[in-house]
Enzyme design. Sequence first.
Site, PDB file in Angstrom:
ATOM      1  N   HIS A 152      32.156 -45.768 -35.446  1.00 58.14           N
ATOM      2  CA  HIS A 152      33.427 -45.128 -36.226  1.00 58.14           C
ATOM      3  C   HIS A 152      32.759 -44.119 -36.977  1.00 58.14           C
ATOM      4  O   HIS A 152      31.953 -44.190 -37.928  1.00 58.14           O
ATOM      5  CB  HIS A 152      34.178 -45.831 -37.015  1.00 58.14           C
ATOM      6  CG  HIS A 152      35.559 -45.440 -37.533  1.00 58.14           C
ATOM      7  ND1 HIS A 152      36.474 -44.845 -36.816  1.00 58.14           N
ATOM      8  CD2 HIS A 152      35.766 -45.249 -38.863  1.00 58.14           C
ATOM      9  CE1 HIS A 152      37.285 -44.504 -37.715  1.00 58.14           C
ATOM     10  NE2 HIS A 152      37.207 -44.591 -38.798  1.00 58.14           N
TER      11      HIS A 152
ATOM     12  N   SER B 109      37.945 -39.709 -38.947  1.00 64.34           N
ATOM     13  CA  SER B 109      38.932 -40.761 -38.802  1.00 64.34           C
ATOM     14  C   SER B 109      40.254 -40.102 -39.322  1.00 64.34           C
ATOM     15  O   SER B 109      40.769 -39.392 -38.516  1.00 64.34           O
ATOM     16  CB  SER B 109      38.350 -41.849 -40.057  1.00 64.34           C
ATOM     17  OG  SER B 109      39.324 -43.130 -39.792  1.00 64.34           O
TER      18      SER B 109
ATOM     19  N   ASP C 266      36.323 -47.275 -30.468  1.00 61.40           N
ATOM     20  CA  ASP C 266      36.241 -46.938 -31.865  1.00 61.40           C
ATOM     21  C   ASP C 266      36.362 -48.356 -32.741  1.00 61.40           C
ATOM     22  O   ASP C 266      37.310 -48.989 -32.524  1.00 61.40           O
ATOM     23  CB  ASP C 266      37.363 -45.942 -31.907  1.00 61.40           C
ATOM     24  CG  ASP C 266      37.342 -45.791 -33.573  1.00 61.40           C
ATOM     25  OD1 ASP C 266      36.696 -44.665 -33.907  1.00 61.40           O
ATOM     26  OD2 ASP C 266      38.025 -46.310 -34.355  1.00 61.40           O
TER      27      ASP C 266
END
Length: 445
Positions: free
Chosen positions: A390, A227, A323
């Site tokens: 994710h 991330s 995502d």
Amino acid sequence: MGANNSSIEIDLKSNSQLTMAAETKSVMRIAAAVCWLWLCSVIVVVRSKSSDEIGKVRDTDDAISLLENQLMVTSSSQLLMVPLTLIQGASSKGTVCLDGTLPGYHLHRGSGSGANRWLIQLEGGGWCNTRRSCIFRKTTRRGSSNYMEKVLAFTGILSDKADENPDFFNWNRVKLRYCDGASFTGDSEDESSQLYYRGQRIWQVAMEELLSKGMQKAEQALLSGCSAGGLASILHCDQFKELLPGTTKAKCLSDAGMFMDAVDVSGGHSLRNMFQGVVTVQNLQKELSTTCTKHLDPTSCFFPQNLVSEIRTPMFILNAAYDAWQVQESLAPPSADRGGFWKACKSDHSLCNSSQIHFFQDFRTQMVDALNSFSTSTHNGLFINSCFAHCQSERQDTWFAPDSPRLNGKTVAESVGDWYFDRTTVKAIDCPYPCDKTCHDLIFK
């Protein structure tokens, strides 16, 4: 800051029908539940009310974190718990978290063939894009080591078990904690608000400490991140290579870090507006790639699509084509969907109509197109699966497990390993949704 009154539930669905749910009614209930699971991280569920506050610790970040913590607890009866180490000499160099506390990391030493091999994982967790959101952030684990977990579970790419992490299990494995709010990039301060934007210094001091602990003898090294940490691994990839001996085989992995400068459902640019705030409030202009800033504005040079092709060090891009964080917070955030038309769809893609799916397909196309030049390098690797997920490297169920997501018959772990060790070329891009039946999709309810 209180939680909103409605409960949040997240399911993780896969072809094996693995379903996890997390219900929250108050901040205290979440904190107690997580501490009961001996991961002891205070999870704050908030709903931002305006686009200015998108950089706050939002329900998407924390709901995913809670789910992942629960998955880690249930995925193994013997989790490896690694203590937090604070960098004691950091403050004398002005190297501190947002609130002025010491930065830290978790290190589990390698053994055997991995004794001189190093894997550095950069923690993620969003950004702060206004003074207000940065002030809030320093009261959380993402802005202060006072609130960080004293121990962390190492799973997925950080696992010490060969049957969970076949290629990196016995390496020296490090989790560098994220407490600066700008992907380890800033180097300024706001004296009036007592905010320290020292991400670049945290990066440098942490690397110096790890080099002194044996990384300067690394035969092989991998910089990874998820991330906001995945973005950081892109921003720091070449710097990482330059820190190590010329004989070290150094490569980088970005997981869920391919944030796109995409148009949201209202025709606006929610993520660009947020990134512009990050760049401005932390004065990142001088820290960004000069190659990029010579021809693009600073905000554009915080977007990976404008950076990945110029990276000289071999890199692997691991990303879900849809995502889950970008769907929630960039494509259809509340500020861009005032009427709530996208609320059901973005929470559960099975509830989307054909035009909404078409919108997501366009987003996937933009991501694939943005990687065209990057993919031409023989040194680079790709694993772009058509999932609503994710961060797939840190979770055991998506990294390496019997029912893990697969492309070309191989798991994420196998694909990354094949690429790192040059066993085969890995340029895996999935067909568009809904063809992939191996996904572990995040469902928000």
